[in-house]
Design a protein around this motif. Structure first.
Motif, PDB file in Angstrom:
ATOM      1  N   ILE A  41       0.832  -1.204   0.000  1.00 12.61           N
ATOM      2  CA  ILE A  41       0.000   0.000   0.000  1.00 12.61           C
ATOM      3  C   ILE A  41       0.864   1.249   0.000  1.00 12.61           C
ATOM      4  O   ILE A  41       0.607   2.202  -0.748  1.00 12.61           O
ATOM      5  CB  ILE A  41      -0.940  -0.002   1.221  1.00 12.61           C
ATOM      6  N   ILE A  42       1.900   1.242   0.813  1.00  5.89           N
ATOM      7  CA  ILE A  42       2.803   2.396   0.879  1.00  5.89           C
ATOM      8  C   ILE A  42       3.488   2.611  -0.463  1.00  5.89           C
ATOM      9  O   ILE A  42       3.604   3.748  -0.943  1.00  5.89           O
ATOM     10  CB  ILE A  42       3.838   2.204   2.005  1.00  5.89           C
ATOM     11  N   TRP A  46       2.334   6.094  -1.694  1.00  4.01           N
ATOM     12  CA  TRP A  46       3.386   7.067  -1.362  1.00  4.01           C
ATOM     13  C   TRP A  46       4.731   6.564  -1.901  1.00  4.01           C
ATOM     14  O   TRP A  46       5.669   6.302  -1.138  1.00  4.01           O
ATOM     15  CB  TRP A  46       3.463   7.259   0.145  1.00  4.01           C
ATOM     16  N   PRO A  47       4.851   6.421  -3.217  1.00  3.07           N
ATOM     17  CA  PRO A  47       6.059   5.802  -3.800  1.00  3.07           C
ATOM     18  C   PRO A  47       7.340   6.612  -3.590  1.00  3.07           C
ATOM     19  O   PRO A  47       8.433   6.044  -3.641  1.00  3.07           O
ATOM     20  CB  PRO A  47       5.707   5.706  -5.295  1.00  3.07           C
ATOM     21  N   ASP A  48       7.211   7.908  -3.351  1.00  2.00           N
ATOM     22  CA  ASP A  48       8.404   8.756  -3.223  1.00  2.00           C
ATOM     23  C   ASP A  48       8.829   8.970  -1.772  1.00  2.00           C
ATOM     24  O   ASP A  48       9.795   9.703  -1.511  1.00  2.00           O
ATOM     25  CB  ASP A  48       8.153  10.122  -3.882  1.00  2.00           C
ATOM     26  N   SER A  49       8.123   8.365  -0.838  1.00  2.00           N
ATOM     27  CA  SER A  49       8.436   8.552   0.581  1.00  2.00           C
ATOM     28  C   SER A  49       9.438   7.494   1.052  1.00  2.00           C
ATOM     29  O   SER A  49       9.445   6.371   0.570  1.00  2.00           O
ATOM     30  CB  SER A  49       7.166   8.444   1.420  1.00  2.00           C
ATOM     31  N   ASP A  50      10.281   7.886   2.035  1.00  3.49           N
ATOM     32  CA  ASP A  50      11.167   6.890   2.623  1.00  3.49           C
ATOM     33  C   ASP A  50      10.350   6.006   3.577  1.00  3.49           C
ATOM     34  O   ASP A  50       9.157   6.240   3.790  1.00  3.49           O
ATOM     35  CB  ASP A  50      12.345   7.550   3.340  1.00  3.49           C
ATOM     36  N   LEU A  51      10.988   5.006   4.132  1.00  6.15           N
ATOM     37  CA  LEU A  51      10.279   3.997   4.918  1.00  6.15           C
ATOM     38  C   LEU A  51       9.526   4.610   6.094  1.00  6.15           C
ATOM     39  O   LEU A  51       8.344   4.316   6.308  1.00  6.15           O
ATOM     40  CB  LEU A  51      11.275   2.948   5.424  1.00  6.15           C
ATOM     41  N   LEU A  57       2.526   8.121   7.060  1.00  6.27           N
ATOM     42  CA  LEU A  57       1.404   8.516   6.199  1.00  6.27           C
ATOM     43  C   LEU A  57       0.363   7.410   6.113  1.00  6.27           C
ATOM     44  O   LEU A  57      -0.842   7.683   6.088  1.00  6.27           O
ATOM     45  CB  LEU A  57       1.935   8.869   4.802  1.00  6.27           C
ATOM     46  N   PHE A  58       0.834   6.175   6.066  1.00  5.49           N
ATOM     47  CA  PHE A  58      -0.092   5.038   6.014  1.00  5.49           C
ATOM     48  C   PHE A  58      -0.969   4.995   7.259  1.00  5.49           C
ATOM     49  O   PHE A  58      -2.199   4.864   7.168  1.00  5.49           O
ATOM     50  CB  PHE A  58       0.695   3.732   5.882  1.00  5.49           C
ATOM     51  N   TYR A  59      -0.344   5.104   8.437  1.00  9.30           N
ATOM     52  CA  TYR A  59      -1.120   5.006   9.676  1.00  9.30           C
ATOM     53  C   TYR A  59      -2.052   6.199   9.853  1.00  9.30           C
ATOM     54  O   TYR A  59      -3.154   6.054  10.405  1.00  9.30           O
ATOM     55  CB  TYR A  59      -0.184   4.853  10.878  1.00  9.30           C
TER      56      TYR A  59
END
Length: 217
Positions: A41-42, A46-51, A57-59
């Protein structure tokens, strides 16, 4: 289009606020088995976000979605997260699932009736998620559903023709062309049906319509 109802009450579009919260619910509703790993999902949303940023953002999106979709009576969540997998509970009714079940039922039925086809066709309300035309995660499913819908119309027109119900078969093919105006099979079918019905001029007009469509597209 995307619409959610809880206990018969539509969740107003304005309450979603963030597009990613909507997309989170869409992803889970369309995922195989209504289940998808958090990392997938991440990567999609949010493909450009770091881990760390992607996880935060997911939570945040999950918290907002759970709050919006909470059962006002029981208060339970329909979006459980277990062992990294987010899922949509079986109690949730998804129209896409119902349409695909109906299509599969027709394929395995020995003698489906026109009424069976009409019931299945009634579950298709248009192209999947037209507001997400350029989202890769929706594209393949949209095309698959659309092709299933067009296939049902083609099969129903054949059944109606075999029953001698030419007017019914014509109406079905006209419905097909309303979705796929470039379908040569549907145009040819209409020409044949008009000819069988003794409407030679209408058959010729359909031929010229097909020529115009092919030249345009």
């Amino acid at each position: 289009g995307f619409t959610v109802s809880i206990q018969g009450q539509v969740v107003p579009d304005s309450t979603w606020r963030l597009r990613k919260v909507k997309n989170l619910v869409k992803l889970i509703a369309l995922a195989p088995g209504r289940r998808l790993h958090r990392d997938q999902i991440i990567d999609i949303l949010w493909p450009d976000s770091d881990l760390r940023a992607g996880s935060n953002l997911f939570y945040q999106a999950l918290h907002a979605a759970r709050r919006l979709l909470a059962d006002p009576v029981g208060g339970s969540s329909c979006l459980p997260l277990e062992n990294g997998f987010l899922s949509l509970t079986a109690e949730a009714w998804v129209d896409v699932d119902q349409f695909e079940v109906a299509v599969q039922s027709l394929k395995t039925s020995d003698h489906p009736t026109p009424a069976d086809y009409q019931q299945a066709l009634g579950l298709y309300s248009g192209d999947l998620l037209p507001e997400d035309l350029y989202e890769d995660w929706a594209l393949q499913r949209r095309e698959s559903l659309r092709n299933s819908y067009l296939g049902l119309l083609q099969d129903l027109s054949r059944i109606e023709e075999e029953r001698g119900n030419y007017s019914g078969a014509i109406a079905v093919l006209q419905q097909l062309l309303a979705t796929d105006r470039g379908s040569e099979t549907a145009h040819v079918g209409l020409m044949r049906l008009y000819a069988l019905s003794g409407e030679r001029q209408q058959a010729l007009r359909q031929y010229h319509t097909l020529r115009e469509v092919l030249q345009t597209e």
